[in-house]
Design a protein around this motif. Structure first.
Motif, PDB file in Angstrom:
ATOM      1  N   LEU A 231       0.797  -1.117   0.347  1.00 46.89           N
ATOM      2  CA  LEU A 231       0.158   0.016  -0.011  1.00 46.89           C
ATOM      3  C   LEU A 231       0.996   1.224  -0.099  1.00 46.89           C
ATOM      4  CD1 LEU A 231      -2.530  -1.170   2.924  1.00 46.89           C
ATOM      5  CD2 LEU A 231      -2.876  -1.141   0.412  1.00 46.89           C
ATOM      6  N   GLN A 232       0.346   2.460  -0.631  1.00 43.56           N
ATOM      7  CA  GLN A 232       0.987   3.591  -0.198  1.00 43.56           C
ATOM      8  C   GLN A 232       1.343   3.718   1.156  1.00 43.56           C
ATOM      9  OE1 GLN A 232      -0.820   7.065  -1.965  1.00 43.56           O
ATOM     10  NE2 GLN A 232       1.418   8.249  -2.053  1.00 43.56           N
ATOM     11  N   PHE A 233       0.276   3.847   2.040  1.00 42.53           N
ATOM     12  CA  PHE A 233       0.330   4.159   3.304  1.00 42.53           C
ATOM     13  C   PHE A 233      -0.229   3.063   4.031  1.00 42.53           C
ATOM     14  CE2 PHE A 233       0.493   8.681   1.761  1.00 42.53           C
ATOM     15  CZ  PHE A 233       1.982   8.834   1.960  1.00 42.53           C
ATOM     16  N   SER A 234       0.182   2.672   5.380  1.00 37.33           N
ATOM     17  CA  SER A 234      -0.491   1.331   5.836  1.00 37.33           C
ATOM     18  C   SER A 234      -1.715   1.906   6.742  1.00 37.33           C
ATOM     19  CB  SER A 234       0.417   0.775   6.859  1.00 37.33           C
ATOM     20  OG  SER A 234       1.891   0.457   6.218  1.00 37.33           O
ATOM     21  N   PHE A 235      -2.377   0.788   7.132  1.00 40.99           N
ATOM     22  CA  PHE A 235      -3.609   1.234   7.927  1.00 40.99           C
ATOM     23  C   PHE A 235      -3.356   0.356   9.350  1.00 40.99           C
ATOM     24  CE2 PHE A 235      -5.423   1.904   3.843  1.00 40.99           C
ATOM     25  CZ  PHE A 235      -6.083   3.067   4.286  1.00 40.99           C
ATOM     26  N   GLY A 236      -3.411   1.120  10.390  1.00 47.99           N
ATOM     27  CA  GLY A 236      -3.273   0.513  11.569  1.00 47.99           C
ATOM     28  C   GLY A 236      -4.405   0.278  12.533  1.00 47.99           C
ATOM     29  N   ILE A 237      -4.322   0.340  13.570  1.00 41.43           N
ATOM     30  CA  ILE A 237      -5.493   0.364  14.540  1.00 41.43           C
ATOM     31  C   ILE A 237      -6.565   1.139  14.285  1.00 41.43           C
ATOM     32  CG2 ILE A 237      -4.720   1.843  16.648  1.00 41.43           C
ATOM     33  CD1 ILE A 237      -5.504  -0.502  18.598  1.00 41.43           C
ATOM     34  N   ASN A 238      -8.024   0.658  14.362  1.00 46.97           N
ATOM     35  CA  ASN A 238      -9.166   1.747  13.958  1.00 46.97           C
ATOM     36  C   ASN A 238      -9.073   2.049  12.728  1.00 46.97           C
ATOM     37  OD1 ASN A 238     -10.070   0.762  16.530  1.00 46.97           O
ATOM     38  ND2 ASN A 238      -8.840   2.717  17.604  1.00 46.97           N
TER      39      ASN A 238
ATOM     40  N   ALA B 159      11.456  -2.196  17.076  1.00 51.21           N
ATOM     41  CA  ALA B 159      10.385  -2.906  17.588  1.00 51.21           C
ATOM     42  C   ALA B 159       9.594  -2.346  18.455  1.00 51.21           C
ATOM     43  CB  ALA B 159      10.568  -4.624  17.843  1.00 51.21           C
ATOM     44  N   MET B 160      10.286  -1.555  19.345  1.00 49.95           N
ATOM     45  CA  MET B 160       9.438  -0.845  20.087  1.00 49.95           C
ATOM     46  C   MET B 160       8.642   0.275  19.893  1.00 49.95           C
ATOM     47  SD  MET B 160      12.727  -0.110  23.027  1.00 49.95           S
ATOM     48  CE  MET B 160      13.664  -1.380  23.684  1.00 49.95           C
ATOM     49  N   GLY B 161       8.811   0.654  18.724  1.00 45.96           N
ATOM     50  CA  GLY B 161       8.009   1.884  18.046  1.00 45.96           C
ATOM     51  C   GLY B 161       6.561   1.455  17.724  1.00 45.96           C
ATOM     52  N   PRO B 162       6.228   0.509  16.756  1.00 40.01           N
ATOM     53  CA  PRO B 162       4.813   0.239  16.360  1.00 40.01           C
ATOM     54  C   PRO B 162       4.099  -0.153  17.467  1.00 40.01           C
ATOM     55  CG  PRO B 162       6.471  -1.369  15.498  1.00 40.01           C
ATOM     56  CD  PRO B 162       7.240  -0.310  15.938  1.00 40.01           C
ATOM     57  N   ILE B 163       4.255  -0.759  18.539  1.00 48.04           N
ATOM     58  CA  ILE B 163       3.308  -1.133  19.476  1.00 48.04           C
ATOM     59  C   ILE B 163       2.897   0.078  20.308  1.00 48.04           C
ATOM     60  CG2 ILE B 163       3.383  -2.641  21.787  1.00 48.04           C
ATOM     61  CD1 ILE B 163       5.607  -4.483  20.693  1.00 48.04           C
ATOM     62  N   GLU B 164       3.567   0.925  20.428  1.00 48.60           N
ATOM     63  CA  GLU B 164       3.163   2.404  21.296  1.00 48.60           C
ATOM     64  C   GLU B 164       2.777   3.247  20.146  1.00 48.60           C
ATOM     65  OE1 GLU B 164       6.312   2.896  24.167  1.00 48.60           O
ATOM     66  OE2 GLU B 164       4.657   1.975  25.627  1.00 48.60           O
ATOM     67  N   ASN B 165       3.062   3.196  18.912  1.00 52.45           N
ATOM     68  CA  ASN B 165       2.495   3.839  18.086  1.00 52.45           C
ATOM     69  C   ASN B 165       0.983   3.999  17.914  1.00 52.45           C
ATOM     70  OD1 ASN B 165       1.844   5.446  15.531  1.00 52.45           O
ATOM     71  ND2 ASN B 165       3.640   5.128  14.723  1.00 52.45           N
ATOM     72  N   PRO B 166       0.528   5.274  18.293  1.00 49.88           N
ATOM     73  CA  PRO B 166      -0.995   5.432  18.260  1.00 49.88           C
ATOM     74  C   PRO B 166      -1.842   5.081  17.197  1.00 49.88           C
ATOM     75  CG  PRO B 166      -0.159   7.514  18.487  1.00 49.88           C
ATOM     76  CD  PRO B 166       1.102   6.689  18.399  1.00 49.88           C
ATOM     77  N   ILE B 167      -1.186   5.174  15.657  1.00 45.34           N
ATOM     78  CA  ILE B 167      -1.954   4.689  14.602  1.00 45.34           C
ATOM     79  C   ILE B 167      -1.374   3.772  13.993  1.00 45.34           C
ATOM     80  CG2 ILE B 167      -2.587   7.245  13.985  1.00 45.34           C
ATOM     81  CD1 ILE B 167      -0.158   7.248  11.890  1.00 45.34           C
ATOM     82  N   GLU B 168      -0.305   2.907  14.667  1.00 49.45           N
ATOM     83  CA  GLU B 168      -0.192   1.486  14.308  1.00 49.45           C
ATOM     84  C   GLU B 168      -0.900   0.420  15.163  1.00 49.45           C
ATOM     85  OE1 GLU B 168       4.042   1.684  13.613  1.00 49.45           O
ATOM     86  OE2 GLU B 168       3.554   2.354  11.821  1.00 49.45           O
ATOM     87  N   MET B 169      -0.105   0.020  16.376  1.00 50.47           N
ATOM     88  CA  MET B 169      -0.850  -0.836  17.166  1.00 50.47           C
ATOM     89  C   MET B 169      -1.500  -0.263  18.414  1.00 50.47           C
ATOM     90  SD  MET B 169       2.344  -3.581  16.541  1.00 50.47           S
ATOM     91  CE  MET B 169       1.489  -5.224  16.714  1.00 50.47           C
ATOM     92  N   GLY B 170      -1.114   1.086  18.727  1.00 49.23           N
ATOM     93  CA  GLY B 170      -1.845   1.601  19.485  1.00 49.23           C
ATOM     94  C   GLY B 170      -2.152   1.172  21.182  1.00 49.23           C
ATOM     95  N   PHE B 171      -1.012   0.546  21.568  1.00 51.12           N
ATOM     96  CA  PHE B 171      -0.823  -0.044  22.954  1.00 51.12           C
ATOM     97  C   PHE B 171       0.202   0.620  23.709  1.00 51.12           C
ATOM     98  CE2 PHE B 171      -1.685  -4.402  24.603  1.00 51.12           C
ATOM     99  CZ  PHE B 171      -2.552  -3.666  25.734  1.00 51.12           C
ATOM    100  N   ASN B 172       0.506   0.425  24.834  1.00 49.84           N
ATOM    101  CA  ASN B 172       1.627   0.500  25.766  1.00 49.84           C
ATOM    102  C   ASN B 172       2.246  -0.543  26.542  1.00 49.84           C
ATOM    103  OD1 ASN B 172       0.606   0.380  28.624  1.00 49.84           O
ATOM    104  ND2 ASN B 172      -0.926   1.646  27.564  1.00 49.84           N
ATOM    105  N   PHE B 173       3.434  -0.568  26.623  1.00 45.58           N
ATOM    106  CA  PHE B 173       4.084  -1.753  27.129  1.00 45.58           C
ATOM    107  C   PHE B 173       3.654  -2.104  28.468  1.00 45.58           C
ATOM    108  CE2 PHE B 173       6.926  -1.259  23.538  1.00 45.58           C
ATOM    109  CZ  PHE B 173       7.189  -2.617  23.150  1.00 45.58           C
TER     110      PHE B 173
END
Ligand code: HEC
Ligand code: HEC
Length: 306
Positions: A68-75, A108-122
């Motif tokens: 894709l040109q840009f990815s789709f993350g959470i929601n 790997a620490m980035g995407p998990i906490e990225n609000p528009i990717e996996m939108g979580f926190n450790f």
């Protein structure tokens, strides 16, 4: 005089050596961590609402990106930068387009906490995983159990197996002179003579330096690249030179996914980076050469483990 001759031969041998080297698998990896890391990579529970895994945007069977040109993350949130492939990422000197992570673990620490990717926190992820089978799985390998460092260490170890050896070009480099067609060999010569190799070299045919996107002409890029990290004017429009391995499988191209045509991408490069004229015939040959950089792709679930 002897010294001069010696110097001359040293230069010759330096230039005679190929600037691109084949992939030679690392056999020194931890298989328990690989199995755990693989499970994590494909697990949507690593996102806040159990919908997105690393593999959602890095599809191994499709060149390690999402096409894709840009990815789709959470929601269903859309990002603003093209997802690079995870294949052979281990060979990059830094991770991300702007090089803000120094290695795979930090990345790997980035995407998990990225609000528009996996939108979580450790902290919450660790509580969540400790209620699952992961509690035992981690405790067998990591005395500290589930932590930010052990999660990302396992994922990074798995990613080290996501390499694609045995491309036609690697076979050629290793001595099989018939591995490339005549046109591909001509394409490789053009790749060198037109100056592509000055930025795309090393084992990843890229991934080992930063360069301005738009050396000769303005790339009209919206992102300022490394400048966003360093704040230094000289870093405006600088990006990590991407790897060209498996490039036939990773369209759309460039950090902003501005084209899906590989031929177009090559002509953009010739225009913006080298300023050299490349004819239609030459473009085709370079494209054929780039096709020889596709290695053995890990099939979903069946990965290349040395
Ligand atoms: C929502 C889509 C999405 C998800 C989920 C995602 N990524 Fe990415 N990934 C991207 C994008 C987009 C980039 C580029 C970001 C940038 O450079 O600023 C990227 C960059 C990377 C890179 C750097 C590659 C390079 O050449 O610089 C690696 C490695 C990577 N991701 C691995 C992972 C791992 C591991 C996970 C899971 C923990 C993950 N990604 C989850 C979209 C995603
Ligand atoms: C001065 C350094 C430099 C030279 C010379 C150069 N490139 Fe690039 N190349 C880059 C950079 C930097 C990018 C990433 C630009 C961006 O997206 O911001 C790139 C991106 C690419 C891409 C897209 C990769 C992807 O994953 O999106 C291709 C294909 C490519 N180059 C091929 C070539 C070819 C073929 C030549 C020779 C005609 C060439 N490059 C010359 C630096 C260079």
């Amino acid at each position: 005089m002897k010294l001069v001759i010696l110097f001359f031969f040293t230069l010759l041998s330096l230039f005679g050596r190929e600037a691109i080297t084949p992939i030679l698998p690392d056999t020194n990896l931890n298989s328990q961590k690989i199995t755990l890391g693989k499970k994590l990579f494909f697990d949507t529970r690593l996102s806040e609402n159990n919908t997105i895994a690393c593999a959602s945007c890095h599809k191994l069977s499709e060149g390690g990106d999402d096409n894709l040109q840009f990815s789709f993350g959470i929601n269903a949130q859309e990002g603003n930068i093209n997802a690079p492939t995870v294949l052979n990422a281990v060979y990059n000197f830094r991770q991300f387009w702007d090089g803000r992570a120094k290695n795979l673990q930090e990345q790997a620490m980035g995407p998990i906490e990225n609000p528009i990717e996996m939108g979580f926190n450790f902290p919450d992820l660790i509580v969540k995983l400790n209620k699952t089978e992961y509690k035992n799985l981690f405790s067998h390998i990591y005395s500290e159990g589930i932590t930010k460092l052990s999660i990302t260490d396992a994922i990074a170890e798995y990613e080290k197996t996501l390499i694609t050896p045995n491309s036609a070009f690697d076979k050629y480099l290793l001595g099989d002179k018939d591995a490339l067609t005549k046109k591909q060999k001509e394409g490789y010569e053009l790749f060198k003579s037109k100056g592509c190799i000055s930025c795309h070299n090393g084992v990843n045919i890229g991934g080992n330096l930063y360069s301005k996107f738009g050396v000769v002409e303005n790339s009209k890029s919206k992102s300022l690249g490394r400048y966003n990290i360093t704040g230094k004017k000289r870093d405006i429009y600088f990006f990590k030179v991407p790897s060209l391995r498996n490039i036939a499988h990773t369209a759309p191209y460039f950090h902003d996914g501005r084209t899906s045509s590989l031929k177009k991408a090559i002509s953009i490069m010739a225009e913006l980076q080298t300023g050299r004229f490349v004819s239609e015939e030459e473009l085709k040959k370079i494209e054929l050469f780039l096709h020889s950089l596709s290695g053995e792709l890990p099939k979903d679930g069946v990965i290349y483990v040395p």
